[in-house]
Design an enzyme around this catalytic site. Structure first.
Site, PDB file in Angstrom:
ATOM      1  N   LYS A  83      47.339  -7.457  56.388  1.00  0.00           N
ATOM      2  CA  LYS A  83      48.257  -8.558  56.171  1.00  0.00           C
ATOM      3  C   LYS A  83      48.824  -8.492  57.700  1.00  0.00           C
ATOM      4  O   LYS A  83      49.268  -7.428  58.122  1.00  0.00           O
ATOM      5  CB  LYS A  83      49.646  -8.179  55.222  1.00  0.00           C
ATOM      6  CG  LYS A  83      49.917  -9.100  54.539  1.00  0.00           C
ATOM      7  CD  LYS A  83      50.849  -8.352  53.612  1.00  0.00           C
ATOM      8  CE  LYS A  83      51.407  -9.245  52.775  1.00  0.00           C
ATOM      9  NZ  LYS A  83      52.822  -8.946  52.074  1.00  0.00           N
TER      10      LYS A  83
HETATM   11  C1  E4P Z   1      54.460 -10.619  49.442  1.00  0.00           C
HETATM   12  O1  E4P Z   1      53.516 -10.644  49.949  1.00  0.00           O
HETATM   13  C2  E4P Z   1      55.816 -10.565  50.446  1.00  0.00           C
HETATM   14  O2  E4P Z   1      55.892  -9.251  51.185  1.00  0.00           O
HETATM   15  C3  E4P Z   1      56.905 -10.622  49.300  1.00  0.00           C
HETATM   16  O3  E4P Z   1      56.560 -11.602  48.309  1.00  0.00           O
HETATM   17  C4  E4P Z   1      58.339 -10.597  49.761  1.00  0.00           C
HETATM   18  O4  E4P Z   1      59.313 -10.825  48.771  1.00  0.00           O
HETATM   19  P1  E4P Z   1      60.879 -10.789  49.152  1.00  0.00           P
HETATM   20  O5  E4P Z   1      61.184 -11.894  49.877  1.00  0.00           O
HETATM   21  O6  E4P Z   1      61.324 -10.905  47.757  1.00  0.00           O
HETATM   22  O7  E4P Z   1      61.033  -9.561  49.714  1.00  0.00           O
END
Ligand code: E4P
Length: 216
Positions: A83
């Site tokens: 990522k």
């Molecule tokens: C997933 O890849 C993201 O990091 C996650 O959905 C972020 O979610 P949040 O905005 O609830 O922290």
């Protein structure tokens, strides 16, 4: 539509896999920090628990260092998808890692043009964040709809992975956009399956059945 589990909690991942609903996992540095355990160890265990992509985020901010971290993460397990954040360095790293055959999920996408840039740089997944936009009074799903349309217009192979989902209604709306993947927190995945009429209906069926004193 594919569901990924938005969690670094191994027990949540295992439970979602046992339900037959988990096609992959997304983690981020905040979710990993919550476990209080070594990054590589948690990642290895999650990858062993699921036959699907597991996103693991780099924490460096310069392209060369992101690539180095990305390569290290990808060596942990073949399920790992690296990522990278949607910064200029993140895009450079995405291009370089993708060219080496390493799958990249570009995260922290808050506009359709950011998402288009990620697709152009070879991202396997592009992650628009809905909840965090909604928190600011914007319309997260309007952005996802635009991004899905744009990537379809040009037949980019990148998949839209809708992230930052906070409720079953968010998951429903993600499915309506035609995005290929929704990453769902474990509690939301459970809420999606619950309905009071299902519970009441089952209770009544079983009460009537028990009155017959029969066995199957
Ligand atoms: C997933 O890849 C993201 O990091 C996650 O959905 C972020 O979610 P949040 O905005 O609830 O922290």
């Amino acid at each position: 539509m594919k569901f990924f589990v938005d969690s670094a909690d191994l027990s949540e991942v295992r439970e979602a896999v046992s339900w037959g609903l988990a096609d992959g996992v997304t983690t981020n540095p905040s979710l990993l920090a919550k476990t209080g355990r070594p990054y590589a160890e948690v990642l290895r265990e999650i990858c062993a628990a699921i036959d699907g992509p597991v996103s693991a985020e780099v924490v460096a901010t310069e392209a060369a260092a992101m690539c180095e971290e990305g390569q290290k993460l990808a060596q942990i397990h073949p399920n790992v998808v690296v990522k990278c954040p949607l910064t200029i360095d993140g895009l450079k790293a995405t291009k370089a890692l993708s060219a080496r055959g390493i799958r990249v999920n570009v995260t922290l996408v808050f506009s359709p043009l950011q998402g288009l840039a990620a697709a152009k740089c070879g991202a396997t997944y592009v992650s628009p964040f809905v909840g965090r936009l909604d928190d600011l009074g914007h319309d997260g799903f309007a952005m996802v709809e635009q991004l899905v349309r744009i990537l379809r217009n040009y037949a980019y192979p990148s998949q839209v992975l809708v992230a930052s989902l906070r409720s079953p209604n968010h998951v429903l709306r993600a499915a309506e956009t035609g995005a290929q993947v929704a990453t769902v927190p474990f509690n939301v995945m459970r809420q999606m399956l619950e309905h009071p009429l299902t519970a009441i209906g089952l209770e009544r069926f079983l009460a009537d059945w028990h009155k017959t004193k029969q066995k199957i």
